[in-house]
Scaffold this motif. Structure first.
Motif, short mmCIF file in Angstrom:
data_model
loop_
_atom_site.label_atom_id
_atom_site.label_comp_id
_atom_site.label_asym_id
_atom_site.label_seq_id
_atom_site.Cartn_x
_atom_site.Cartn_y
_atom_site.Cartn_z
N PRO A 138 4.33 17.07 32.61
CA PRO A 138 4.34 18.77 33.84
C PRO A 138 3.15 19.95 33.23
O PRO A 138 3.74 20.23 31.86
N ALA A 139 2.96 20.58 33.45
CA ALA A 139 2.37 21.74 33.41
C ALA A 139 2.98 22.87 33.12
O ALA A 139 2.87 23.38 31.58
N GLY A 140 4.71 22.95 33.79
CA GLY A 140 5.36 23.76 33.07
C GLY A 140 6.40 23.43 31.34
O GLY A 140 6.65 24.07 30.86
N PHE A 141 6.36 22.22 31.42
CA PHE A 141 6.47 22.62 29.13
C PHE A 141 5.71 22.65 28.70
O PHE A 141 5.55 22.24 27.74
N ILE A 142 3.69 23.01 29.23
CA ILE A 142 3.08 23.56 27.68
C ILE A 142 3.09 24.19 27.60
O ILE A 142 2.84 25.35 28.59
N PRO A 147 12.51 1.77 21.88
CA PRO A 147 12.93 2.22 22.41
C PRO A 147 12.71 3.64 22.54
O PRO A 147 12.19 4.17 21.61
N ALA A 148 14.02 4.28 23.42
CA ALA A 148 14.15 5.90 23.56
C ALA A 148 14.09 6.89 22.00
O ALA A 148 15.12 5.67 21.81
N ALA A 149 13.34 7.09 21.58
CA ALA A 149 13.68 8.29 20.86
C ALA A 149 13.72 10.05 21.54
O ALA A 149 13.57 9.97 22.39
N THR A 150 14.26 10.96 20.22
CA THR A 150 15.08 12.24 20.68
C THR A 150 13.96 12.53 19.57
O THR A 150 13.80 13.04 18.31
N PRO A 151 12.39 13.20 20.69
CA PRO A 151 11.88 14.08 20.18
C PRO A 151 12.26 14.86 19.07
O PRO A 151 13.34 15.58 18.90
N PRO A 152 11.39 16.00 17.54
CA PRO A 152 11.72 17.00 17.55
C PRO A 152 11.67 18.31 18.69
O PRO A 152 10.60 17.66 20.18
N ALA A 153 11.99 19.62 18.64
CA ALA A 153 12.02 20.36 20.01
C ALA A 153 10.51 20.75 20.16
O ALA A 153 10.64 20.84 21.53
N MET A 154 9.83 20.62 19.97
CA MET A 154 8.67 20.94 20.14
C MET A 154 7.57 19.62 19.28
O MET A 154 7.87 19.52 18.48
N LEU A 155 6.30 19.62 20.09
CA LEU A 155 5.58 18.50 19.94
C LEU A 155 4.04 19.07 19.82
O LEU A 155 4.04 20.00 21.32
N ALA A 185 13.35 20.78 26.34
CA ALA A 185 13.66 20.67 27.88
C ALA A 185 13.37 19.46 28.61
O ALA A 185 13.58 19.73 29.39
N MET A 186 11.90 18.31 27.99
CA MET A 186 11.93 17.98 28.88
C MET A 186 12.06 16.63 28.60
O MET A 186 13.37 15.86 29.96
N GLN A 187 13.08 17.03 27.45
CA GLN A 187 14.30 15.28 27.54
C GLN A 187 15.18 16.03 27.91
O GLN A 187 16.35 14.62 29.09
N ALA A 188 15.62 17.42 27.73
CA ALA A 188 16.82 17.39 28.90
C ALA A 188 17.06 17.58 30.65
O ALA A 188 17.74 16.68 31.03
N GLN A 189 15.60 17.43 30.96
CA GLN A 189 15.66 16.97 31.98
C GLN A 189 14.48 15.37 32.87
O GLN A 189 14.50 14.82 33.49
N GLY A 190 15.61 14.76 31.74
CA GLY A 190 15.56 13.40 31.96
C GLY A 190 13.78 12.64 31.52
O GLY A 190 14.20 11.41 32.19
N HIS A 191 12.95 13.30 31.21
CA HIS A 191 11.80 12.76 30.63
C HIS A 191 12.38 11.91 29.40
O HIS A 191 12.68 11.95 28.74
N VAL A 192 11.86 10.84 29.74
CA VAL A 192 11.76 9.90 28.10
C VAL A 192 11.16 9.76 26.84
O VAL A 192 9.25 9.55 27.67
#
Length: 181
Positions: free
Chosen positions: A174-178, A91-99, A152-159
């Motif tokens: 995407p590189a912009g989240f790294i 199932p989709a899950a909410t990640p910690p803010a930083m991975l 930020a990724m999840q806020a933009q729709g990444h699962v």
């Protein structure tokens, strides 16, 4: 783990993640294989494994790569599949803010350009802690740990998904989240 346990674990990784056809094994759509069939097919292809040895490999694997079903009849790899037909149905899950993502220094420039891609696997693998990412990076050379702004990724729709052994999975980063060191 002893050399025999490591060798068996590597064999299971090949068969359950990438090439079950090498021994004529069938995986269901969620990646589960019948343990009886796995043991029979392994033996008929020159790689006999007892049920006790299989259970020992699963129990002693420090990365918890494998899971045995609640009824004890099936086994699967928890993540890392390169088989397009396998969807372990997390199932989709909410990640910690930083991975975190551990890699070798020689890959950093390519990642700056393209981001993190799943390559031959079905997902990019991320860690919830820095130490695990360092250990992953060390397997490939001089380790570098990248940070991933998962919130930020999840806020933009990444699962995101989290496997049974705590590895965070997503299609790509995407590189912009790294964050690079």
């Amino acid at each position: 783990m002893t050399d025999d346990l490591v060798s068996t674990s590597k064999f299971l990784s090949l068969i359950l993640r990438h090439a079950p056809e090498k021994i004529g094994l069938a995986l269901d759509p969620q990646g589960w294989a019948d343990i009886g069939q796995l043991l029979t097919q392994s033996a008929s292809h020159g790689r006999p494994i007892s049920r006790e040895h299989l259970d020992d490999v699963v129990a002693r694997d420090s990365k918890t790569r494998y899971a045995i079903s609640d009824d004890g009849l099936r086994i699967r790899a928890n993540q890392g599949h390169s088989l397009a037909a396998v969807d372990i149905a997390l199932p989709a899950a909410t990640p910690p803010a930083m991975l975190f993502h551990g890699t070798a220094s020689r890959f950093v420039e390519a990642i700056r350009v393209a981001g993190l891609l799943s390559g031959s696997r079905n997902h990019v693998h991320l860690s919830a802690n820095h130490a695990t990412a360092v250990a992953v990076g060390e397997r490939h050379g001089k380790p570098v740990v990248l940070t991933v702004d998962a919130a930020a990724m999840q806020a933009q729709g990444h699962v995101f998904y989290v496997s049974d052994n705590g590895v965070w999975l997503t299609q790509a980063v995407p590189a912009g989240f790294i964050g690079f060191p």
